[in-house]
Scaffold this active site. Structure first.
Site, PDB file in Angstrom:
ATOM      1  N   ARG A  90       0.817  -1.322  -0.339  1.00 27.05           N
ATOM      2  CA  ARG A  90       0.302  -0.166  -0.131  1.00 27.05           C
ATOM      3  C   ARG A  90       0.765   1.081  -0.093  1.00 27.05           C
ATOM      4  O   ARG A  90       0.507   2.193  -0.373  1.00 27.05           O
ATOM      5  CB  ARG A  90      -0.923  -0.368   1.642  1.00 27.05           C
ATOM      6  CG  ARG A  90      -2.194  -1.356   1.260  1.00 27.05           C
ATOM      7  CD  ARG A  90      -2.699  -1.160   2.183  1.00 27.05           C
ATOM      8  NE  ARG A  90      -2.040  -1.553   3.215  1.00 27.05           N
ATOM      9  CZ  ARG A  90      -1.747  -1.711   4.912  1.00 27.05           C
ATOM     10  NH1 ARG A  90      -3.187  -1.335   5.614  1.00 27.05           N
ATOM     11  NH2 ARG A  90      -0.886  -1.816   5.386  1.00 27.05           N
ATOM     12  N   SER A 129      -7.716  -2.837   7.978  1.00 30.59           N
ATOM     13  CA  SER A 129      -9.268  -3.353   8.505  1.00 30.59           C
ATOM     14  C   SER A 129      -9.334  -2.769   9.737  1.00 30.59           C
ATOM     15  O   SER A 129     -10.395  -2.601  10.274  1.00 30.59           O
ATOM     16  CB  SER A 129      -8.728  -5.147   8.507  1.00 30.59           C
ATOM     17  OG  SER A 129      -8.579  -5.399   7.604  1.00 30.59           O
TER      18      SER A 129
HETATM   19  N1  COA Z   1      -5.597  -3.189   1.497  1.00 29.72           N
HETATM   20  C1  COA Z   1      -6.572  -3.334   2.562  1.00 29.72           C
HETATM   21  N2  COA Z   1      -5.456  -3.308   3.509  1.00 29.72           N
HETATM   22  C2  COA Z   1      -4.651  -4.019   3.463  1.00 29.72           C
HETATM   23  C3  COA Z   1      -3.720  -4.864   2.077  1.00 29.72           C
HETATM   24  C4  COA Z   1      -4.350  -4.480   1.248  1.00 29.72           C
HETATM   25  N3  COA Z   1      -4.390  -4.649   0.294  1.00 29.72           N
HETATM   26  N4  COA Z   1      -3.049  -5.188   2.624  1.00 29.72           N
HETATM   27  C5  COA Z   1      -2.732  -5.136   4.193  1.00 29.72           C
HETATM   28  N5  COA Z   1      -3.803  -4.856   4.426  1.00 29.72           N
HETATM   29  C6  COA Z   1      -3.548  -4.401   6.086  1.00 29.72           C
HETATM   30  C7  COA Z   1      -4.567  -5.798   7.017  1.00 29.72           C
HETATM   31  O1  COA Z   1      -6.476  -5.126   6.109  1.00 29.72           O
HETATM   32  C8  COA Z   1      -3.934  -5.761   7.960  1.00 29.72           C
HETATM   33  O2  COA Z   1      -4.481  -4.358   8.683  1.00 29.72           O
HETATM   34  P1  COA Z   1      -4.950  -4.375  10.196  1.00 29.72           P
HETATM   35  O3  COA Z   1      -3.662  -4.359  11.101  1.00 29.72           O
HETATM   36  O4  COA Z   1      -5.881  -3.024  10.436  1.00 29.72           O
HETATM   37  O5  COA Z   1      -5.471  -5.544  10.754  1.00 29.72           O
HETATM   38  C9  COA Z   1      -2.652  -5.237   7.762  1.00 29.72           C
HETATM   39  O6  COA Z   1      -2.857  -4.841   6.860  1.00 29.72           O
HETATM   40  C10 COA Z   1      -1.423  -6.135   7.898  1.00 29.72           C
HETATM   41  O7  COA Z   1      -2.347  -6.836   6.759  1.00 29.72           O
HETATM   42  P2  COA Z   1      -1.470  -7.814   6.708  1.00 29.72           P
HETATM   43  O8  COA Z   1       0.034  -8.540   5.954  1.00 29.72           O
HETATM   44  O9  COA Z   1      -1.968  -9.411   5.454  1.00 29.72           O
HETATM   45  O10 COA Z   1      -0.899  -9.019   7.906  1.00 29.72           O
HETATM   46  P3  COA Z   1      -1.957  -9.696   8.178  1.00 29.72           P
HETATM   47  O11 COA Z   1      -1.800  -9.971   9.961  1.00 29.72           O
HETATM   48  O12 COA Z   1      -3.462  -9.790   7.726  1.00 29.72           O
HETATM   49  O13 COA Z   1      -1.412 -11.459   7.366  1.00 29.72           O
HETATM   50  C11 COA Z   1       1.046 -12.844   7.158  1.00 29.72           C
HETATM   51  C12 COA Z   1      -0.161 -11.265   7.363  1.00 29.72           C
HETATM   52  C13 COA Z   1      -0.641 -13.986   7.412  1.00 29.72           C
HETATM   53  C14 COA Z   1       1.192 -12.967   5.463  1.00 29.72           C
HETATM   54  C15 COA Z   1       1.338 -13.622   8.369  1.00 29.72           C
HETATM   55  O14 COA Z   1       1.608 -12.811   9.460  1.00 29.72           O
HETATM   56  C16 COA Z   1       1.827 -15.178   8.243  1.00 29.72           C
HETATM   57  O15 COA Z   1       2.400 -15.392   6.999  1.00 29.72           O
HETATM   58  N6  COA Z   1       1.771 -15.524   9.465  1.00 29.72           N
HETATM   59  C17 COA Z   1       1.540 -16.924   9.829  1.00 29.72           C
HETATM   60  C18 COA Z   1       3.020 -17.155  10.559  1.00 29.72           C
HETATM   61  C19 COA Z   1       4.533 -17.111  10.025  1.00 29.72           C
HETATM   62  O16 COA Z   1       4.741 -17.667   9.024  1.00 29.72           O
HETATM   63  N7  COA Z   1       5.052 -16.024  10.423  1.00 29.72           N
HETATM   64  C20 COA Z   1       6.840 -16.391   9.867  1.00 29.72           C
HETATM   65  C21 COA Z   1       6.482 -15.179   8.817  1.00 29.72           C
HETATM   66  S1  COA Z   1       8.269 -15.249   8.367  1.00 29.72           S
END
Ligand code: COA
Length: 160
Positions: A90, A129
């Site tokens: 973003r 979110s």
């Molecule tokens: N549009 C709108 N919002 C977006 C977006 C988009 N295109 N992309 C990301 N966001 C927002 C999300 O809504 C989220 O908002 P919030 O923090 O207010 O809820 C924020 O940005 C972070 O999103 P995201 O990067 O998708 O994080 P996440 O916590 O939802 O998920 C994972 C991230 C699942 C990819 C990561 O935590 C993961 O891999 N977890 C598994 C454990 C693991 O393997 N860990 C080691 C990683 S190396």
């Protein structure tokens, strides 16, 4: 067949996420939206609810399915034969975290699995979110920022 994962907490999914999914669905034969149960974030929507909301919002995309996983993303990716993991960027502030995660995942992924970054459409680049939930909870207007089915469900959660 090419298969990519788009994963996140999706609490709830926004139009920013949907935009990334729609564009990715044109690049791969199959896209799996992988919902992570992240108890640390105290989700507004339970895992089952989040999956159902995403299924409804992506019903117009025949090559998109919804799944969930816990534990290490790379293990889920390797076990299920994905070719790529899609991430949306973003703003430059996303970059530092994303490159760190992509480089760690590159060590953990099976050979040939790539992290692919799509730039979020500018009209959605400010959405997250958490911000959606805060604005709704304070009675602000989020029309056009989340899919229609999700808008209704968030309002119900806050009894609006
Ligand atoms: N549009 C709108 N919002 C977006 C977006 C988009 N295109 N992309 C990301 N966001 C927002 C999300 O809504 C989220 O908002 P919030 O923090 O207010 O809820 C924020 O940005 C972070 O999103 P995201 O990067 O998708 O994080 P996440 O916590 O939802 O998920 C994972 C991230 C699942 C990819 C990561 O935590 C993961 O891999 N977890 C598994 C454990 C693991 O393997 N860990 C080691 C990683 S190396």
């Amino acid at each position: 067949m090419t298969k990519a994962l788009y994963s996140g907490s999706f609490d709830p999914m926004t139009n920013g996420h949907l935009d990334v999914i729609e564009r990715a669905s044109k690049m791969f034969d199959q896209i799996v939206v992988g919902v992570v149960s992240n108890p640390n974030k105290h989700p507004l929507f339970g895992l089952k609810e989040r999956k159902e909301l995403i299924k409804t919002a992506t019903a117009h995309l025949p090559n998109v399915t919804v799944d969930d996983f816990d534990g290490l993303l790379a293990n889920y990716v390797n076990r299920n034969g994905f070719n790529a993991v899609i991430r949306g960027l973003r703003a430059t502030s996303d970059f530092e975290y994303e490159i760190q995660m992509a480089q760690m995942n590159a060590r953990l992924f099976n050979a040939g699995v790539e992290s692919i970054f799509l730039m979020t459409s500018p009209k959605y680049s400010f959405i997250s979110s958490s911000m959606i939930k805060e604005v709704v909870s304070l009675n602000g207007n989020i029309d056009g920022l989340v899919p229609e089915n999700i808008l209704n469900e968030i309002k119900k959660k806050y009894s609006l």
